[in-house]
Design a protein around this motif. Structure first.
Motif, mmCIF file in Angstrom:
data_model
loop_
_atom_site.group_PDB
_atom_site.id
_atom_site.type_symbol
_atom_site.label_atom_id
_atom_site.label_comp_id
_atom_site.label_asym_id
_atom_site.label_seq_id
_atom_site.Cartn_x
_atom_site.Cartn_y
_atom_site.Cartn_z
ATOM 1 N N GLU A 56 31.566 51.392 -56.595
ATOM 2 C CA GLU A 56 32.161 50.193 -55.986
ATOM 3 C C GLU A 56 31.195 49.025 -55.937
ATOM 4 O O GLU A 56 31.599 47.868 -55.922
ATOM 5 C CB GLU A 56 32.658 50.515 -54.560
ATOM 6 C CG GLU A 56 33.842 51.482 -54.499
ATOM 7 C CD GLU A 56 35.042 51.050 -55.339
ATOM 8 O OE1 GLU A 56 35.242 49.831 -55.486
ATOM 9 O OE2 GLU A 56 35.746 51.938 -55.866
ATOM 10 N N GLY A 82 42.129 36.248 -59.025
ATOM 11 C CA GLY A 82 41.536 37.581 -58.838
ATOM 12 C C GLY A 82 40.024 37.583 -58.907
ATOM 13 O O GLY A 82 39.426 38.515 -59.456
ATOM 14 N N GLY A 124 30.477 36.756 -60.492
ATOM 15 C CA GLY A 124 31.453 37.832 -60.600
ATOM 16 C C GLY A 124 32.403 37.608 -61.742
ATOM 17 O O GLY A 124 32.050 36.980 -62.743
ATOM 18 N N ARG A 168 36.471 38.372 -58.261
ATOM 19 C CA ARG A 168 35.736 39.455 -57.588
ATOM 20 C C ARG A 168 34.250 39.122 -57.652
ATOM 21 O O ARG A 168 33.667 39.072 -58.732
ATOM 22 C CB ARG A 168 36.003 40.803 -58.272
ATOM 23 C CG ARG A 168 37.460 41.237 -58.115
ATOM 24 C CD ARG A 168 37.654 42.667 -58.579
ATOM 25 N NE ARG A 168 36.847 43.585 -57.792
ATOM 26 C CZ ARG A 168 37.221 44.130 -56.644
ATOM 27 N NH1 ARG A 168 38.399 43.858 -56.142
ATOM 28 N NH2 ARG A 168 36.423 44.966 -56.002
ATOM 29 N N GLU A 169 33.675 38.922 -56.511
ATOM 30 C CA GLU A 169 32.309 38.414 -56.438
ATOM 31 C C GLU A 169 31.294 39.549 -56.524
ATOM 32 O O GLU A 169 30.523 39.784 -55.593
ATOM 33 C CB GLU A 169 32.154 37.607 -55.136
ATOM 34 C CG GLU A 169 31.328 36.378 -55.309
ATOM 35 C CD GLU A 169 31.507 35.397 -54.150
ATOM 36 O OE1 GLU A 169 32.646 35.259 -53.657
ATOM 37 O OE2 GLU A 169 30.497 34.787 -53.765
ATOM 38 N N GLY A 170 31.322 40.260 -57.643
ATOM 39 C CA GLY A 170 30.497 41.463 -57.777
ATOM 40 C C GLY A 170 29.056 41.223 -58.172
ATOM 41 O O GLY A 170 28.240 42.141 -58.158
#
Ligand SMILES: Cc1cc2nc3c(=O)[nH]c(=O)nc-3n(C[C@H](O)[C@H](O)[C@H](O)COP(=O)(O)OP(=O)(O)OC[C@H]3O[C@@H](n4cnc5c(N)ncnc54)[C@H](O)[C@@H]3O)c2cc1C
Length: 389
Positions: free
Chosen positions: A240, A86, A149, A88-90
């Motif tokens: 987001e 999971g 992330g 997530r490259e935030g």
């Protein structure tokens, strides 16, 4: 079997990664991976914030994270088509006030030189980039456009543990209570059930308990547990584009599905080792430090609802908040993989790979970890990482 070529003390992410990469590197000797808490209820690995960054101050730390990032990118090739952590490259957004700008600039230069995808922006540009951000008291910020992330730490540990089942590694559920040393060699470990495992090599992968495990071999390692509380909260607004934001005060926040995680409120000044059995969250920190900080930095977080919290223990290196990796200079068959001080989850795959190379080939090949060697501990010479979150 009571005789092993390698006995690894601690079977969470660091120990499991080492066992995994030993086999991948072609090691054919016997391996015991000894773990006292096989559900990992109290491991730093499973109580962590599970995030990965390139924003370190020293190139060696950036390189370790880059190796792990590469592993994330080829996860299915490495662990099979169903492998998923999971990721997530935030990105991370590390903010600073005026006084911290030169350090942020120096860190940024080191990151760019290492090929990391980080931009350094002033307050006005950050305000334009992130509409929800208040730049009050902020002079600049460094933002990871890619390669940073968060992910699922349980899933990552699960991938390694699952792979080990078919790799002829003995998973031993027990507590190591003693390490036998004869002169400059460790020769065995004793388990709490009385069993003695003879050992060709002993690896300390005991996380926050590493200082105590080193002491069992008569060796001094300045690593101790430091309690860190992570809070979960709900907010009406969803952003987001929110990265893992680190406020100049040290408070951090990041999204996690439909909720947010926050922490970083502890002060290190005068802080002492945590009681190894104390996992009670520091509830007071939310009202006193975190909420006011968040409400200032992200005005929409004026109205939030904290729903739960947990506490974990950092594997805190008192000398320089950086990892100690490699053999003891005299007791050469006792190997350290300790002291990651809050960034060990993302470094574990790289460290496992590096130490596997060291054990199999007698030296590092992919990632040179010499700078993290124990020698600096013996000399009291810090190898300081400035970006400790
Ligand atoms: C709140 C928090 C947030 C964090 N956030 C991040 C993050 O975002 N990113 C990141 O990269 N890192 C983060 N970290 C740090 C990271 O979790 C650790 O550096 C990393 O998990 C260390 O892995 P480990 O396997 O060495 O230690 P652990 O996961 O603690 O595992 C050590 C294991 O050794 C076992 N053990 C200890 N002593 C013995 C013994 N005598 N006999 C048998 N078994 C023994 C323990 O039971 C344990 O399972 C965070 C840590 C905390 C606490």
């Amino acid at each position: 079997m009571n005789k092993y070529d390698v006995v690894i003390i601690g079977g969470a992410i660091v120990g499991s990664s080492l066992a995994y990469f030993l086999r991948k590197e072609g090691f054919s000797g016997s391996i015991a991976l000894v773990e006292r808490d096989p559900q990992f209820a109290h491991a730093a690995t499973t109580l962590s914030l599970a995030s990965i960054r390139q924003q370190f101050s020293i190139p060696e730390n950036i390189r370790l994270s880059q190796f792990t990032l590469g592993l994330f990118r080829r996860l299915k090739d490495e662990f099979g088509a169903d492998a998923d952590i999971g990721f997530r490259e935030g990105g991370y957004l590390i903010l600073t006030g005026e006084a911290g700008v030169p350090i942020l600039q120096a860190n940024h230069a080191a990151q760019l030189a290492a090929g990391a995808d980080i931009v350094l922006e002033d307050a006005a540009a950050l305000g334009r980039r992130f509409s929800w951000l208040s730049t009050e008291g902020v002079a600049a910020g460094a933002y990871g456009v890619s390669g940073e992330g968060w992910f699922d730490a349980h899933a990552m540990l699960g991938l390694f543990r699952r792979a080990l089942r078919t790799m002829q590694v003995d998973l031993v559920s027990a507590t190591v209570t003693a390490v036998t040393r004869e002169g400059d060699r460790t020769t065995a470990v004793t388990l709490d059930n009385g069993t003695v495992l003879e050992a060709g090599i002993v690896v300390n992968a005991a996380g926050p308990n590493a200082g105590k495990v080193a002491a069992m071999a008569g060796l001094d390692l300045p690593v101790e547990p430091r309690k860190r509380t992570v809070f979960v909260f709900e907010a009406r607004d969803r952003f987001e584009d929110m990265p893992l934001l680190v406020d100049p005060s040290g408070v951090y926040v990041r999204p996690e599905g439909s909720v947010y995680l926050t922490g970083g409120a502890e002060s290190e000044e005068g802080e002492e080792a945590a009681d190894p059995a104390d996992f009670e969250p520091r509830w007071d920190l939310f009202e006193e430090v975190i909420w006011p900080t968040l409400a200032t930095r992200i005005p929409a977080f004026e109205a939030i609802k904290m729903t739960r919290a947990w506490a974990g223990h950092y594997d805190y290196n008192r000398l320089d908040q950086n990892a100690v990796i490699g053999p003891h200079p005299q007791v050469r068959n006792f190997i350290f993989a300790n002291g990651f001080s809050g960034h060990g989850l993302q470094q574990a795959p790289a460290v496992g790979k590096a130490l596997a190379e060291y054990i199999v080939h007698g030296g590092y090949r992919t990632i040179d970890c010499s700078a993290f060697g124990y020698e600096r501990v013996a000399e009291g010479r810090p190898f300081r990482e400035l970006n400790v979150i």
